[in-house]
Design a protein around this motif. Structure first.
Motif, mmCIF file in Angstrom:
data_model
loop_
_atom_site.group_PDB
_atom_site.id
_atom_site.type_symbol
_atom_site.label_atom_id
_atom_site.label_comp_id
_atom_site.label_asym_id
_atom_site.label_seq_id
_atom_site.Cartn_x
_atom_site.Cartn_y
_atom_site.Cartn_z
ATOM 1 N N GLY A 24 10.668 2.078 -11.030
ATOM 2 C CA GLY A 24 10.676 2.267 -12.278
ATOM 3 C C GLY A 24 9.506 3.082 -12.834
ATOM 4 N N ILE A 25 8.301 3.050 -12.095
ATOM 5 C CA ILE A 25 7.062 3.520 -12.617
ATOM 6 C C ILE A 25 7.165 4.887 -12.128
ATOM 7 N N ALA A 43 0.841 -1.273 -0.066
ATOM 8 C CA ALA A 43 0.008 -0.003 -0.083
ATOM 9 C C ALA A 43 0.993 1.500 -0.119
ATOM 10 N N ALA A 44 1.964 1.140 0.803
ATOM 11 C CA ALA A 44 2.880 2.383 0.973
ATOM 12 C C ALA A 44 3.415 2.742 -0.555
ATOM 13 N N GLY A 45 4.131 1.497 -1.093
ATOM 14 C CA GLY A 45 4.770 1.740 -2.410
ATOM 15 C C GLY A 45 3.913 2.106 -3.482
ATOM 16 N N THR A 46 2.522 1.499 -3.329
ATOM 17 C CA THR A 46 1.858 2.041 -4.504
ATOM 18 C C THR A 46 1.278 3.537 -4.233
ATOM 19 N N LEU A 47 1.147 3.967 -3.211
ATOM 20 C CA LEU A 47 0.891 5.391 -2.811
ATOM 21 C C LEU A 47 2.024 6.454 -3.371
ATOM 22 N N THR A 48 2.992 6.161 -2.719
ATOM 23 C CA THR A 48 4.125 6.907 -3.258
ATOM 24 C C THR A 48 4.594 7.017 -4.714
ATOM 25 N N THR A 49 3.890 5.863 -5.425
ATOM 26 C CA THR A 49 4.144 5.711 -7.048
ATOM 27 C C THR A 49 3.076 6.581 -7.517
#
Lengths: 84, 84
Positions: free
Chosen positions: A67-68, A10-16
């Motif tokens: 990458g994204i 969830a953290a990685g998705t949000l900061t991306t």
């Protein structure tokens, strides 16, 4: 998937995905003068190093997230240069 | 310290200090209208989750990097609201 991995995901998705609204706003307003050029270059250099780090470790989540994020910031930088 | 840890440390330092020039530019120009509000809120929520993730794992580098980045973005958000 356990709690800690769900939290990290969830953290990685949000900061991306956070850079999607920035990209769309810059594209829509055709202005990014308030977005620091030095910030973009420093941030993208860091993201590139994270990408290399993830590749060496073979860590797919690190590769994907950075990458994204790097790709989205590259577009924001391109829009900033285009509309300056 | 081996190469991979040095690389990770360099990556984390860059993606953290990147927000210093953004903070100083916003403070100096007194304008952040081009910085997306939705980006700041989404990014800070993600950084907060990374912080909790690091705390649960007891991972000091994750706590440090995301804690400082969150703090800098909080100041950028405050400046954006102040100068809107």
């Amino acid at each position: 998937m356990d709690f800690i991995n769900t939290l990290g995901l969830a953290a990685g998705t949000l900061t991306t995905i956070a850079f999607l609204p920035q990209m769309f706003q810059t594209w829509k307003t055709k202005s990014a003068k308030d977005v620091s050029f030095v910030m973009l270059i420093t941030f993208m250099t860091g993201l590139f190093l994270w990408l290399v780090y993830g590749m060496i470790l073979g860590a797919v989540p690190i590769i994907m997230a950075n990458g994204i994020t790097l790709f989205l910031n590259l577009i924001i930088l391109w829009l900033k240069i285009k509309y300056r």
